[in-house]
Scaffold this active site. Structure first.
Site, PDB file in Angstrom:
ATOM      1  N   HIS A 195       0.822  -1.215   0.000  1.00  9.39           N
ATOM      2  CA  HIS A 195       0.000   0.000   0.000  1.00  9.39           C
ATOM      3  C   HIS A 195       0.855   1.264   0.000  1.00  9.39           C
ATOM      4  CE1 HIS A 195      -3.219  -2.819   1.197  1.00  9.39           C
ATOM      5  NE2 HIS A 195      -3.840  -2.095   0.302  1.00  9.39           N
ATOM      6  N   GLU A 439     -11.462  -9.703  -4.670  1.00  2.00           N
ATOM      7  CA  GLU A 439     -10.019  -9.703  -4.397  1.00  2.00           C
ATOM      8  C   GLU A 439      -9.592 -10.909  -3.571  1.00  2.00           C
ATOM      9  OE1 GLU A 439      -8.937  -6.004  -2.535  1.00  2.00           O
ATOM     10  OE2 GLU A 439     -10.678  -5.995  -1.231  1.00  2.00           O
ATOM     11  N   ASP A 463      -4.744  -7.667  -4.203  1.00  3.17           N
ATOM     12  CA  ASP A 463      -4.991  -8.722  -3.220  1.00  3.17           C
ATOM     13  C   ASP A 463      -5.310 -10.054  -3.894  1.00  3.17           C
ATOM     14  OD1 ASP A 463      -4.560  -7.699  -0.622  1.00  3.17           O
ATOM     15  OD2 ASP A 463      -6.263  -6.366  -0.935  1.00  3.17           O
ATOM     16  N   CYS A 510      -9.712  -2.331 -10.426  1.00  2.00           N
ATOM     17  CA  CYS A 510      -9.087  -1.161  -9.786  1.00  2.00           C
ATOM     18  C   CYS A 510      -7.752  -1.506  -9.143  1.00  2.00           C
ATOM     19  CB  CYS A 510     -10.036  -0.539  -8.770  1.00  2.00           C
ATOM     20  SG  CYS A 510     -10.435  -1.659  -7.425  1.00  2.00           S
TER      21      CYS A 510
END
Ligand code: PEP
Ligand code: MG
Length: 579
Positions: A195, A439, A463, A510
């Site tokens: 992240h 995900e 993920d 995304c």
């Protein structure tokens, strides 16, 4: 002489700036032999470190406010006495002289010997003196190893225009550095899909992650070049290299300017296939910048950043104001707000949430799991999002769903939130679209059921790849296994796209794969028609879409999905789009 450090680049840019080294991890004390001729120097280095530690502690003592409990100064006094004690300031010198140990190692050996004595004591008070020994020894070791004392906002204050070199950086650190105007960063830890890296990419900060021992190789304040295109950093660069990289920065700026001609064009392939290009947003203040790039809307607003670097949870009203601002800026566009996705590497330090990080955080109480467990956290967010839905085309998206049980609970909580707002007479879009992030492999494998239960699906490849391949997205050591082209990953993506088609449920992507130009052609061929990515990648991806023949890509993608040999897959990727 120039020194090249290698890792994984997380964005496309280049940064040049003075280096700011920040270390917060475990101290690594190595043993090495000091040549006889240099023993006096090593002793002098140790004595200087002792002196500096004393000065630091005296300084701390002076800064203690007058009305503070005397126990606090007594605590510092104990440490000062310990530093002056023969056991700490003389014995290591004997070890350096007799055994030719380096100062850090000599100090470590003496620390271990002292700690053993305390450990066998029965008296609990004396036992705690062991911690004091550790505290004092660590302070001296930090000085010997040129370690930062502690990392806090004050350290990041100095980040303006600098290249930060750190052992590890959290998304929260990333935010602080961004706010302070950091030029770029290098971290020993991390991988391109952590992240922290995603945030850097999204904020356009050049960065290289997974550079082993970076902090040890660079000097505080020396000029550093970060070339995130090639995952490289150069320390002690000569004038030629600096000139070269300054030219590259200019060249990059012209390339970005050239892409601007695509800004006002729609994303449509040569054979007329229309694609929705959406952007991922992490911070509300990034909005103005993103808007300029002209996406069709927001495909992912990560709300967790709102919850970071603070001590109290943001309430419904505060959240509503942020979401409302987003709706105003993107008036007329679709805006997708994702509910809270904390846990794993996105920690927030707000009670009681910080009690929940289990032994395996990526598989623990993350994202929707935490939201369902803590309604006092989730319900205000649901109400704030619903209220903002009155202001335009707002879609709500939910991360990490894995089972239909969760889906049932989610729908129930949405219903309850709507009822509360109705009772209060607050307006919202009664038909607000709700989507599921796909995900987790379980969700991808049951995508058909998800497609029936939701208004849209969005594939979170960051993920999905991590969980499918059992490869920690943050761990550079297994970075080579994190492969978007693994047939298992491609088949799961294909299943989701097909489930969407069969149920007339739009499917978006995304995860970072959507914004990586090397995968655009393949994803188009696989039938993806909505891509959401960092604003900085939109025009480049649009250029590829507008230059594509989707019917050709679709045939080629079918053939590629039948392959299982990685080399064949790479060759088929290279051939995509060519006849
Ligand atoms: C993903 O997992 O692909 C995703 C977009 O979510 P995040 O990166 O925030 O976990
Ligand atoms: Mg995710």
């Amino acid at each position: 002489m120039a020194l090249m450090l290698n890792g994984a680049g997380v964005s496309r840019g280049i940064a040049i700036g003075p280096c700011l080294v920040i270390r917060r991890g475990e101290l690594e004390v190595l043993e090495y032999a000091i040549p006889r001729a240099l023993i006096d120097d090593e002793v002098a280095r140790f004595e200087a470190a002792i002196k500096k530690a004393q000065q630091q502690l005296n300084q701390v003592r002076q800064q203690i406010p007058a009305n503070t409990s005397p126990e606090i100064s007594a605590f510092i006094d104990t440490h000062l006495l310990m530093i002056e004690d023969e056991a700490l300031c003389r014995v290591p010198i004997n070890l350096i002289r007799r055994q030719q140990y380096n100062a850090e190692w000599a100090l470590k050996l003496q620390r271990d010997a002292l700690v053993t004595v305390f450990d066998v004591m029965d008296d609990p008070y004396l036992k705690t003196r062991r911690d004091d020994v550790d505290y004092v020894v660590t302070r001296i070791q930090r000085i010997l190893l040129s370690h930062q004392e502690q990392v806090d906002d004050a350290v990041f204050q100095r980040a303006r225009g600098c290249v930060v070199v750190a052992d590890e950086l959290s998304p929260a650190d990333m935010l602080l550095m961004y706010q302070r105007g950091v030029a770029g960063f290098i971290s020993e830890d991390g991988a391109p899909n952590s992240h922290t890296a995603i945030l850097a990419r999204s904020l356009g900060i050049p960065a290289v992650v997974g550079v082993p021992h970076a902090c040890r190789y660079v000097l505080q304040n020396e000029q550093l070049i970060v070339d995130s295109r090639y995952g490289a950093a150069i320390a002690s660069a000569d004038d030629n290299a600096l000139r070269f990289y300054r030219r590259c920065i200019k060249h990059d700026q012209s390339r970005v300017a050239a892409l601007k001609i695509l800004k006002d064009l729609p994303a449509v392939s040569r054979d007329g296939c229309v694609v929705n290009l959406m952007m991922n947003i992490e911070l509300a203040d990034e909005v103005a910048l993103s808007k300029k790039m002209d996406a069709d809307g927001v495909g992912l607003f990560r709300t967790e950043m709102l919850f970071m670097n603070r001590e109290e949870l943001p309430g419904e009203e505060e959240q509503y104001q942020v979401y409302a601002k987003l709706m105003r800026v993107f008036k007329g566009c679709s805006v997708t707000i994702r509910t809270l996705d904390v846990g794993a590497d996105k920690n927030i330090n707000v009670n009681p949430l910080n009690d929940y990080y289990g032994s395996n955080p990526a598989l623990g109480l993350r994202a929707i799991r935490l939201s369902l467990k803590e309604p006092q956290l989730f319900l205000p967010q649901l109400r704030a999002i619903l209220r903002a839905s009155a202001l335009g085309e707002l879609r709500m998206m939910v991360p990490m769903l894995s089972s239909m049980r969760e889906v049932q609970q989610l729908h129930l909580l949405i219903k309850m939130s709507k009822a509360v707002l109705q009772e209060k007479g607050q307006s919202f879009d009664t038909a607000m679209k709700v989507g599921a992030m796909i995900e987790v492999p379980a969700a991808a494998l049951t995508a058909d059921a998800f497609a029936r239960q939701f208004d849209f699906l969005s594939i979170g490849t960051n993920d999905l790849i991590q969980y499918t391949l059992a490869t920690d997205r943050m761990d550079a050591a297994v970075g080579h296994l994190y492969d978007p082209l693994h047939p298992a990953v491609l088949h799961l993506i294909q299943m989701v796209i097909l489930a969407g088609k069969q149920n007339d449920t739009p499917v978006s992507m995304c995860g970072e794969m959507a914004g990586d130009p090397q995968y655009t052609a393949l994803l188009l061929g696989m039938g993806l028609r909505e891509f959401s990515m960092s604003a900085s990648m939109l025009l480049e991806v649009k250029g590829i879409i507008n230059d594509s023949d989707v019917s050709l890509l679709s045939r080629q993608a079918d053939a590629l999905l039948a392959l299982d040999n990685p080399d064949d897959i790479v060759a088929a990727m290279d051939a995509l789009g060519t006849h």
